[in-house]
Scaffold this motif. Structure first.
Motif, PDB file in Angstrom:
ATOM      1  N   ILE A 145       0.876  -0.983  -0.015  1.00 33.99           N
ATOM      2  CA  ILE A 145       0.011  -0.020  -0.168  1.00 33.99           C
ATOM      3  C   ILE A 145       0.872   1.205   0.077  1.00 33.99           C
ATOM      4  N   ASP A 146       2.059   1.289   0.656  1.00 31.56           N
ATOM      5  CA  ASP A 146       2.825   2.409   0.634  1.00 31.56           C
ATOM      6  C   ASP A 146       3.309   2.553  -0.680  1.00 31.56           C
ATOM      7  N   MET A 147       3.838   1.569  -1.290  1.00 25.24           N
ATOM      8  CA  MET A 147       4.351   1.639  -2.787  1.00 25.24           C
ATOM      9  C   MET A 147       3.322   2.089  -3.605  1.00 25.24           C
ATOM     10  N   PHE A 148       1.955   1.783  -3.296  1.00 23.53           N
ATOM     11  CA  PHE A 148       0.998   2.372  -4.330  1.00 23.53           C
ATOM     12  C   PHE A 148       0.835   3.942  -4.051  1.00 23.53           C
ATOM     13  N   SER A 149       0.956   4.146  -2.658  1.00 22.14           N
ATOM     14  CA  SER A 149       0.883   5.546  -2.652  1.00 22.14           C
ATOM     15  C   SER A 149       1.819   6.465  -3.047  1.00 22.14           C
ATOM     16  N   ARG A 150       2.930   5.793  -3.141  1.00 16.09           N
ATOM     17  CA  ARG A 150       4.215   6.578  -3.640  1.00 16.09           C
ATOM     18  C   ARG A 150       4.354   6.613  -5.089  1.00 16.09           C
ATOM     19  N   PHE A 151       3.865   5.464  -5.751  1.00 16.05           N
ATOM     20  CA  PHE A 151       4.083   5.648  -7.370  1.00 16.05           C
ATOM     21  C   PHE A 151       2.761   5.789  -7.863  1.00 16.05           C
ATOM     22  N   GLY A 152       1.548   5.254  -7.352  1.00 20.55           N
ATOM     23  CA  GLY A 152       0.254   5.721  -7.879  1.00 20.55           C
ATOM     24  C   GLY A 152      -0.230   4.514  -8.863  1.00 20.55           C
ATOM     25  N   GLY A 153       0.644   3.509  -8.914  1.00 19.34           N
ATOM     26  CA  GLY A 153       0.308   2.536  -9.990  1.00 19.34           C
ATOM     27  C   GLY A 153      -0.168   1.246  -9.116  1.00 19.34           C
ATOM     28  N   SER A 154      -0.598   0.225 -10.038  1.00 16.97           N
ATOM     29  CA  SER A 154      -0.862  -1.136  -9.228  1.00 16.97           C
ATOM     30  C   SER A 154       0.415  -1.708  -8.772  1.00 16.97           C
ATOM     31  N   VAL A 155       0.476  -2.569  -7.764  1.00 16.24           N
ATOM     32  CA  VAL A 155       1.663  -3.332  -7.261  1.00 16.24           C
ATOM     33  C   VAL A 155       1.338  -4.603  -7.235  1.00 16.24           C
ATOM     34  N   ILE A 156       2.038  -5.568  -7.615  1.00 15.36           N
ATOM     35  CA  ILE A 156       2.038  -7.093  -7.681  1.00 15.36           C
ATOM     36  C   ILE A 156       3.052  -7.821  -6.952  1.00 15.36           C
ATOM     37  N   ALA A 157       2.791  -8.725  -5.878  1.00 22.43           N
ATOM     38  CA  ALA A 157       3.662  -9.112  -5.116  1.00 22.43           C
ATOM     39  C   ALA A 157       4.285 -10.395  -5.615  1.00 22.43           C
ATOM     40  N   LEU A 158       5.411 -10.714  -5.537  1.00 22.44           N
ATOM     41  CA  LEU A 158       6.363 -11.817  -6.473  1.00 22.44           C
ATOM     42  C   LEU A 158       7.153 -12.436  -5.387  1.00 22.44           C
ATOM     43  N   PHE A 159       7.497 -13.503  -5.609  1.00 20.12           N
ATOM     44  CA  PHE A 159       8.380 -14.447  -4.988  1.00 20.12           C
ATOM     45  C   PHE A 159       9.277 -15.371  -5.693  1.00 20.12           C
ATOM     46  N   GLU A 160      10.720 -15.668  -5.285  1.00 15.12           N
ATOM     47  CA  GLU A 160      11.395 -16.431  -6.249  1.00 15.12           C
ATOM     48  C   GLU A 160      10.903 -17.892  -5.840  1.00 15.12           C
ATOM     49  N   VAL A 161      10.855 -18.469  -7.027  1.00 21.63           N
ATOM     50  CA  VAL A 161      10.460 -20.012  -7.059  1.00 21.63           C
ATOM     51  C   VAL A 161      11.534 -20.947  -7.539  1.00 21.63           C
ATOM     52  N   GLU A 162      11.719 -22.146  -7.468  1.00 22.33           N
ATOM     53  CA  GLU A 162      12.669 -23.081  -7.955  1.00 22.33           C
ATOM     54  C   GLU A 162      12.219 -23.077  -9.376  1.00 22.33           C
ATOM     55  N   PRO A 163      13.176 -23.082 -10.393  1.00 20.87           N
ATOM     56  CA  PRO A 163      12.597 -22.852 -11.820  1.00 20.87           C
ATOM     57  C   PRO A 163      11.693 -24.104 -12.392  1.00 20.87           C
ATOM     58  N   GLU A 164      11.899 -25.339 -11.725  1.00 21.47           N
ATOM     59  CA  GLU A 164      11.033 -26.524 -12.066  1.00 21.47           C
ATOM     60  C   GLU A 164       9.529 -26.307 -11.601  1.00 21.47           C
ATOM     61  N   THR A 165       9.406 -25.427 -10.606  1.00 15.21           N
ATOM     62  CA  THR A 165       7.805 -25.116 -10.101  1.00 15.21           C
ATOM     63  C   THR A 165       7.077 -23.942 -10.507  1.00 15.21           C
ATOM     64  N   VAL A 166       7.582 -23.109 -11.542  1.00 14.05           N
ATOM     65  CA  VAL A 166       7.063 -22.100 -12.217  1.00 14.05           C
ATOM     66  C   VAL A 166       5.914 -22.309 -12.750  1.00 14.05           C
ATOM     67  N   SER A 167       5.325 -23.480 -13.401  1.00 15.31           N
ATOM     68  CA  SER A 167       4.279 -23.668 -13.790  1.00 15.31           C
ATOM     69  C   SER A 167       3.074 -23.817 -13.108  1.00 15.31           C
ATOM     70  N   LYS A 168       3.249 -23.717 -11.762  1.00 14.35           N
ATOM     71  CA  LYS A 168       2.066 -23.650 -10.797  1.00 14.35           C
ATOM     72  C   LYS A 168       1.718 -22.134 -10.464  1.00 14.35           C
ATOM     73  N   TYR A 169       2.530 -21.317 -11.133  1.00 13.91           N
ATOM     74  CA  TYR A 169       2.184 -19.838 -10.865  1.00 13.91           C
ATOM     75  C   TYR A 169       2.101 -18.860 -12.037  1.00 13.91           C
ATOM     76  N   GLY A 170       1.539 -17.810 -12.214  1.00 11.22           N
ATOM     77  CA  GLY A 170       1.714 -16.439 -12.749  1.00 11.22           C
ATOM     78  C   GLY A 170       3.295 -16.170 -12.780  1.00 11.22           C
ATOM     79  N   VAL A 171       4.019 -15.802 -13.802  1.00  9.26           N
ATOM     80  CA  VAL A 171       5.301 -15.320 -13.737  1.00  9.26           C
ATOM     81  C   VAL A 171       5.570 -14.077 -14.357  1.00  9.26           C
TER      82      VAL A 171
END
Ligand code: G1P
Length: 291
Positions: A145-171
């Motif tokens: 929410i702080d990032m949104f207030s600072r930049f005014g754009g949508s913010v998407i949370a990401l985390f690093e995954v093992e390359p072989e598990t990417v197909s479970k997620y949006g990348v």
């Protein structure tokens, strides 16, 4: 503009957990004794967001009941002097100011978020998916929410995954805009490890400007024939800057039976009332197997 509302899409079939989810929502599966959805709701309450819009479907009544008052249970706990439990039960029912919106057809996560449009109105909002519990979840919501207030754009949370598990997620593909601030350049829903443009997975926490509703309206069914939120984000990138928030703490996935099981064990090993006995039990199971 401040953020007052959160959308929780909870209308999915929970097919990965059938038959457990035939009549019970996946979101009510417990991590020991607390349903997954309560962890997500507590994240928001602790972050100061009380207006929660649940996008529900058939067989989801127990979610509504969970956050409602249960007078007969309260009476029973009062009479039997179980004050601790009474406190917990009352706390849950007074926690939220819920709005329940029905998604009449399960057409995908994107469609579920679009179903909340009338309840959200023309203001920015947060979305949280019930599959993932974040350590310090409330802190991450506040930071986003702080990032949104600072930049005014949508913010998407990401985390690093093992390359072989990417197909479970949006990348996502990200690019540094300025010192430590990353913009999203592209997103793709559940790519194969070969196609994946990175190992930065969408963790299921989003802050959106209301423009996402416009792009959702022009999003065609994608992966699995469903209207994907990730595809609507891709369209949003053509109109506005979208920022990346990197989750650096622990991420507990509950989206598949094995991930759910790992999360339950990890939570149990951290809980004082059960960890010692559980550790001894697991050790004894292993030693019997090694005989
Ligand atoms: C959804 C999203 C995906 C995201 C994931 C996080 O997928 O479509 O982009 O990475 O949640 O859990 P689902 O797990 O509902 O298939």
């Amino acid at each position: 503009m401040s953020i007052r509302k959160a959308v929780l899409p909870v209308a999915g079939w929970g097919t990965r957990f059938l038959p457990a989810t035939k009549a019970m929502p996946k979101e009510m599966l417990p991590i020991i004794d607390k349903p997954i959805i309560q962890f997500i709701v507590e994240e928001f309450i602790d972050a100061g967001i009380e207006n929660l819009i649940f996008v529900t479907g058939k067989h989801k009544k127990s979610i509504e009941n969970h956050f409602d008052v249960n007078e007969s249970l309260e009476k029973h706990l009062t009479e039997s002097g179980k004050d601790d439990l009474l406190y917990q039960i009352r706390r849950i029912s007074h926690m939220v100011n819920p709005i329940y919106v029905r998604q009449k057809e399960q057409l995908g996560l994107g469609h579920a978020v679009l179903t909340a449009e009338a309840a959200v109105g023309n203001e920015p909002f947060v979305v949280a998916l019930g599959d993932i519990i974040l350590e310090n979840g409330e802190g991450h919501i506040r930071n986003m929410i702080d990032m949104f207030s600072r930049f005014g754009g949508s913010v998407i949370a990401l985390f690093e995954v093992e390359p072989e598990t990417v197909s479970k997620y949006g990348v996502a593909v990200v690019k540094e805009k300025e010192n430590g601030v990353f913009k999203i350049e592209d997103v793709v829903e559940k790519p194969s490890p070969e196609e994946a443009p990175s190992n930065l997975a969408i963790v299921g926490r989003y802050v959106f400007t209301p423009s996402i509703f416009d792009t959702l309206k022009s999003t065609k069914p994608g992966k699995g024939g469903e209207v994907q939120l990730t595809d609507a984000i891709k369209l949003l990138l053509e109109r506005e800057e979208v920022y990346a928030y990197k989750v650096d703490g622990k991420v507990y996935d509950t989206g598949t039976p094995i991930d759910y099981l790992k999360t339950v064990v990890e939570f149990a090993l951290r809980r004082e009332d059960v960890s010692e006995e559980l550790t001894g039990f697991i050790q004894s199971v292993f030693s019997k197997q090694n005989l």
